[in-house]
Design an enzyme around this catalytic site. Structure first.
Site, PDB file in Angstrom:
ATOM      1  N   LEU A   1      11.224  -5.761   4.820  1.00 49.86           N
ATOM      2  CA  LEU A   1      11.544  -4.583   5.843  1.00 49.86           C
ATOM      3  C   LEU A   1      11.319  -4.952   7.191  1.00 49.86           C
ATOM      4  O   LEU A   1      11.837  -4.329   8.142  1.00 49.86           O
ATOM      5  CB  LEU A   1      10.840  -3.238   5.524  1.00 49.86           C
ATOM      6  CG  LEU A   1      10.846  -2.628   4.131  1.00 49.86           C
ATOM      7  CD1 LEU A   1       9.707  -1.782   3.972  1.00 49.86           C
ATOM      8  CD2 LEU A   1      12.406  -2.366   4.060  1.00 49.86           C
ATOM      9  N   GLY A   2      10.416  -5.752   7.714  1.00 50.47           N
ATOM     10  CA  GLY A   2      10.138  -6.130   9.043  1.00 50.47           C
ATOM     11  C   GLY A   2       9.019  -7.225   9.204  1.00 50.47           C
ATOM     12  O   GLY A   2       8.443  -7.352   8.079  1.00 50.47           O
TER      13      GLY A   2
ATOM     14  N   GLY B   1       5.776  -8.534  12.099  1.00 51.62           N
ATOM     15  CA  GLY B   1       5.243  -8.267  13.346  1.00 51.62           C
ATOM     16  C   GLY B   1       3.968  -9.111  13.463  1.00 51.62           C
ATOM     17  O   GLY B   1       3.741 -10.124  12.630  1.00 51.62           O
TER      18      GLY B   1
ATOM     19  N   SER C   1       3.952  -9.316   7.619  1.00 49.52           N
ATOM     20  CA  SER C   1       5.213  -8.839   7.332  1.00 49.52           C
ATOM     21  C   SER C   1       5.201  -7.604   6.335  1.00 49.52           C
ATOM     22  O   SER C   1       4.203  -7.516   5.646  1.00 49.52           O
ATOM     23  CB  SER C   1       5.960 -10.154   6.342  1.00 49.52           C
ATOM     24  OG  SER C   1       6.113 -11.227   7.161  1.00 49.52           O
ATOM     25  N   VAL C   2       6.317  -7.133   6.367  1.00 52.42           N
ATOM     26  CA  VAL C   2       6.091  -5.569   5.400  1.00 52.42           C
ATOM     27  C   VAL C   2       7.442  -5.843   4.488  1.00 52.42           C
ATOM     28  O   VAL C   2       8.652  -6.083   4.821  1.00 52.42           O
ATOM     29  CB  VAL C   2       6.358  -4.511   6.371  1.00 52.42           C
ATOM     30  CG1 VAL C   2       6.592  -3.218   5.547  1.00 52.42           C
ATOM     31  CG2 VAL C   2       5.503  -4.550   7.417  1.00 52.42           C
TER      32      VAL C   2
ATOM     33  N   LYS D   1       2.316  -4.000   3.212  1.00 58.63           N
ATOM     34  CA  LYS D   1       2.093  -5.037   4.447  1.00 58.63           C
ATOM     35  C   LYS D   1       1.179  -6.162   4.042  1.00 58.63           C
ATOM     36  O   LYS D   1      -0.036  -5.947   3.670  1.00 58.63           O
ATOM     37  CB  LYS D   1       1.781  -4.339   5.591  1.00 58.63           C
ATOM     38  CG  LYS D   1       1.265  -5.195   6.735  1.00 58.63           C
ATOM     39  CD  LYS D   1       0.984  -4.594   8.164  1.00 58.63           C
ATOM     40  CE  LYS D   1       2.237  -4.283   8.741  1.00 58.63           C
ATOM     41  NZ  LYS D   1       2.291  -3.840  10.055  1.00 58.63           N
TER      42      LYS D   1
ATOM     43  N   ASP E   1      -1.990  -0.738  20.111  1.00 54.68           N
ATOM     44  CA  ASP E   1      -0.473  -1.478  20.103  1.00 54.68           C
ATOM     45  C   ASP E   1       0.741  -0.526  19.970  1.00 54.68           C
ATOM     46  O   ASP E   1       1.410  -0.547  19.021  1.00 54.68           O
ATOM     47  CB  ASP E   1      -0.162  -2.378  19.090  1.00 54.68           C
ATOM     48  CG  ASP E   1       0.626  -3.279  19.017  1.00 54.68           C
ATOM     49  OD1 ASP E   1       1.294  -3.555  20.162  1.00 54.68           O
ATOM     50  OD2 ASP E   1       0.914  -4.191  17.977  1.00 54.68           O
TER      51      ASP E   1
END
Length: 848
Positions: free
Chosen positions: A522-523, A525, A529-530, A544, A640
């Site tokens: 999904l993404g 950061g 990772s997710v 995650k 954040d």
């Protein structure tokens, strides 16, 4: 009298023909007359009764007869009090006859007596209340109601000659400008005393007064036992009330001299907030603000922070529970002594036994079953231990010691035996604190607890039935178990743990399977990772995989357990975790609409966020941060905040994500932050300077994100393709805000559709949040109040960091709304930090 007047005047004096008029005037003066409804003063020849009122000149306050808010219209209890004129829900800020109401307002009167005191007389003309001031007989006395809510008894012609004032004789409310002082000369402390209950203004059991030794205020039960204090005055704030540092509404001062010591607070210039500081019937001191759009008083601040910290709140045999709507309840086997008082939030009477103790167990005629003990776990034990003994090596010895003494009420056993006698006070259920928590054994009559005989018979019958059924099903169960155990073992073990509101300790192999070996990303950061996954019950999750988390398994589980208790509608829910070998994973609810950055910075067809949706997203994010900063047991600083960490559910409600990672990896992770895409533009200046981080760092990041919510672009981005160098959007927003063209700042995809007032409000909040000095930034609680319309925000000063980014184009200087028209509020000058600083002191946030 007539001859004497004639003798005093010459025979041909001009007064002679006017003598009848003088006599008429004199006779009128000697008769008491009703007060005018528009008057703010009561003189010696006037009375106030019935529906008559005094109204302050600015129509801020009213004085008159009232009956408490929740009492029916047929009530026969009336009081003289002062309340806000502009507030539709009557809440008195001062009451004269707190202990002695009158029953008939038409025949009762408030007037100035012959000795000059303000008095209240009932229908029989008996004295109910008096100011009891010492007044010289040659004074012409009047009672004047001021716009500050202060009723002053003074000389009618000399306002400096004051004999008495209500603000120095408070009831349960402390108004700005008033004082709760300690008189060193007389050795007397003024007190703020709660109402008895929500419908009776008589003095209650909770009070606030100044400490005669330390420069602090104390909250006391029954005037004797202190249960909370403000901490000492350090020259700026009380050490135990750090929220005072963030006040944009009040000015504070502490006076300490040879005559008296007291604290004083006042509204900042231009502030129009309507608020009450009260000693509440709950035992908490509270700051309440009036919200006009929903016609309600809302709580802005309260101490102690948790209701169960108030001692003796629930009375004898009452127990406090923070998780219940009504904090107080009675122990099993007990009922409220006065249900009527409990319905009015007065629990001080406590509870009484439903069935009296037998104590003794045997009678000469009939057998009476001995008293028994009810086990109550996870309870804060009473403070006052009747006796603490080493009576033996077992809990049975402790139980017998209590049972053999008819006055023993309860016991507990943990290495040693503690016995309590008489009434039990200060019990708290579901208690997890370190001080005196444990298991209590409460003494009850045997009839209040189930019989062991009936239980044994039930167990025997149940055992036979279970045995027969088990024998019949054993073979079938074994066959089924052999066939499906290998294939379903892990799925069933995982699914059985998915209990609502609890954290699940997932196996790594389970998460591999539900995410298809982490194939659907999904993404990504800075923290990892997710991946998307689906549980056996079809629940969609986001997993995650954390990177750079070095804690051991025990520490990781402890941290995650703490984060798992953080629940809020605007925070992503943590479902569970995995900690195996070096793998650290977190499992969250999946958000179908993804992250905010995708909707702001990518052209997703048919998914342009409307302005109203963006406004609600900004408000929801702020509420989530307030919960992290102020509502959790420990303050959690997110560190954040950016659009990538804001997820949207199926109705586009915002969910702050990664809020637990600040706690997991610690707060010293600027290296991680600065390597993350886009995060560098959200860092508060204190990250770079190396000073300790506070929740105001989140406010800065939130402010930078607000600019992007408005524009739909990154803060540093070309306004048009191929237009030239990137433009810093906050600089553009500053100019447009001053020029009154905030609608032009909107995301072009919205085609100018949006509330100009809301856009301006959000833009102002953003500039306040990104102030270089964190002292001038609002708390997230204040941000929520501004966006909700509770507080009005004035024009902010431009931060120095934005002036530097303005380069050679000069700087924009902001003035408060009271300065001048918009045309004269924008100046192009050379960068001048002193000028900027001077303007920052003239702005404020105040209530609409």
């Amino acid at each position: 009298m007539i001859p004497s007047l004639q003798t005093m005047a010459p025979r041909n004096s001009i007064l002679h023909p006017l003598l009848p008029l003088l006599l008429l005037s004199f006779s009128i003066i000697c008769i008491s007359v009703p007060i005018s409804s528009a008057s703010n003063l009561l003189t010696i020849n006037q009375t106030l009764s019935g529906d008559q009122k005094l109204t302050s000149k600015g129509e801020n306050f009213v004085l008159g007869f009232f009956t408490p808010t929740n009492t029916s219209n047929t009530s026969s209890k009336f009081y003289i009090g002062i309340w806000y004129f502009k507030v539709s829900k009557l809440k008195p800020v001062w009451v004269a006859n707190r202990d002695t109401p009158v029953s008939d307002t038409n025949s009762s009167v408030l007037q100035i007596s012959q000795d000059g005191n303000l008095v209240l007389l009932d229908q029989d003309k008996s004295l109910i209340w008096s100011t009891n001031a010492t007044i010289s007989y040659n004074s012409t006395v009047a009672a004047v109601l001021g716009d500050d809510g202060n009723l002053v008894l003074r000389d009618l012609y000399n306002s400096s000659k004051v004999f008495w004032q209500s603000i120095e004789n408070p009831a349960d409310t402390w108004l700005p400008g008033g004082k709760i002082a300690f008189n060193r000369t007389a050795g007397v402390s003024q007190k703020l005393i709660s109402w008895k209950n929500s419908e009776n203004p008589a003095p209650g059991i909770f009070s606030m007064e100044i400490d005669p030794v330390e420069s602090q205020y104390l909250l006391k039960w029954n005037g004797t036992k202190t249960y909370w204090n403000t901490g000492s005055w350090n020259g700026h704030i009380f050490s135990g009330v750090p929220e005072m540092r963030d006040s944009y509404i009040y000015d504070f001062d502490f006076i300490n001299n040879s005559q008296e010591s007291y604290f004083n607070y006042s509204l900042k210039g231009g502030t129009t907030i309507i608020s009450r500081f009260i000693m509440d019937v709950s035992g908490q001191i509270k700051m309440l603000n009036w919200v006009d759009y929903n016609k309600e008083w809302t709580q802005f601040w309260a101490q102690p922070k948790t209701q169960c910290q108030v001692i003796r709140l629930c009375g004898p045999f009452g127990t406090c529970n923070e998780e219940k709507g009504q904090y107080c309840s009675c122990l099993r086997g007990f009922s409220p002594k006065s249900p009527e008082d409990w319905a009015l939030s007065d629990y001080s009477g406590g509870c009484s036994r439903d069935v009296q103790l037998q104590c003794g167990g045997n009678s000469s005629t009939n057998y009476v079953e001995p008293d028994k003990f009810l086990q109550i776990s996870s309870v804060r034990l009473p403070e006052d231990i009747g006796q603490s003994l080493q009576v033996g090596s077992s809990a049975a010895d402790c139980e017998q010691a209590c049972l053999s003494d008819c006055s023993c009420t309860a016991y507990s056993y943990s290495n040693n035996c503690s016995l309590w006698y008489g009434e039990l006070l200060d019990l708290q259920e579901q208690y997890s604190g370190p001080d005196r928590g444990g298991t209590l054994y409460l003494r009850l009559a045997a009839s209040e607890l189930p019989s062991n005989k009936g239980k044994k018979r039930t167990v025997l019958v149940f055992g036979v039935v279970v045995g027969v059924v088990a024998a019949c099903l054993a073979c079938v169960a074994v066959l089924i178990w052999i066939l499906v155990w290998r294939r379903r073992r892990r799925q069933l073990s995982t699914a059985s743990k998915l209990v609502e509101g609890t954290l699940v300790a997932f196996r790594y192999s389970d998460l591999q399977r539900v995410t298809k070996n982490f194939s659907d990303q999904l993404g990504v950061g800075g923290f990892g990772s997710v991946f998307k996954g689906v549980l056996p019950d079809s629940t969609v999750i986001a997993v995650k995989k954390l990177a750079g988390i070095g804690q051991g398994e025990k520490q990781f589980r402890t941290e995650v357990s703490t984060i798992g208790t953080v629940q809020h509608v605007n925070l992503v829910r943590l479902r569970g975790f995995c900690s195996e070998n070096t793998q650290r994973l977190l499992v969250y609810d999946h958000m179908p609409n993804g992250s905010l950055d995708a909707h702001l910075f990518q052209n997703i067809p048919n998914h342009v966020l409307s302005w109203s949706t963006r406004y609600n997203i900004a408000l929801g994010i702020a509420r989530g941060l307030v919960y992290l900063h102020e509502k959790c047991r420990d303050c959690i600083i997110h560190c954040d905040i950016k659009p990538e960490n804001i997820l949207l559910d199926d109705s586009f409600a915002p969910k702050v994500s990664d809020f637990g990672l600040a706690k997991l990896v610690g707060r010293d992770f600027s290296r991680v932050l600065t390597t993350m895409r886009g995060t560098r533009g959200y860092l508060a200046p204190e990250w770079i300077s190396g000073v300790p981080i506070t929740p105001k760092a989140d406010a800065y990041s939130y402010g930078m994100m607000l600019f992007e919510i408005i524009s739909g672009r990154r803060n540093t981005e070309q306004l048009e393709e191929k237009e030239g160098p990137a433009v810093f959007f906050p600089k553009v927003a500053a100019r447009k805000l001053i020029e009154g063209e905030v609608v032009s700042l909107l995301d072009p995809r919205l085609e100018g559709v949006g509330s100009e007032e809301e856009i301006s409000r959000v833009c102002k909040v953003a500039f306040w949040c990104v102030q270089d000095d964190e002292f001038f930034r609002p708390t997230m609680g204040q941000v929520v109040q501004i966006l909700e319309g509770v507080l009005e925000v004035n024009m902010p000063p431009i931060p120095r960091s934005l002036e530097i980014l303005s380069e050679n184009e000069g700087s924009i200087v902001f003035f408060s709304d009271s300065s001048s028209n918009h045309s004269s509020q924008m100046k192009s000058t050379a960068s001048n930090s002193s000028q900027t600083k001077s303007t920052s002191s003239s702005v404020s946030i105040h209530q609409e």
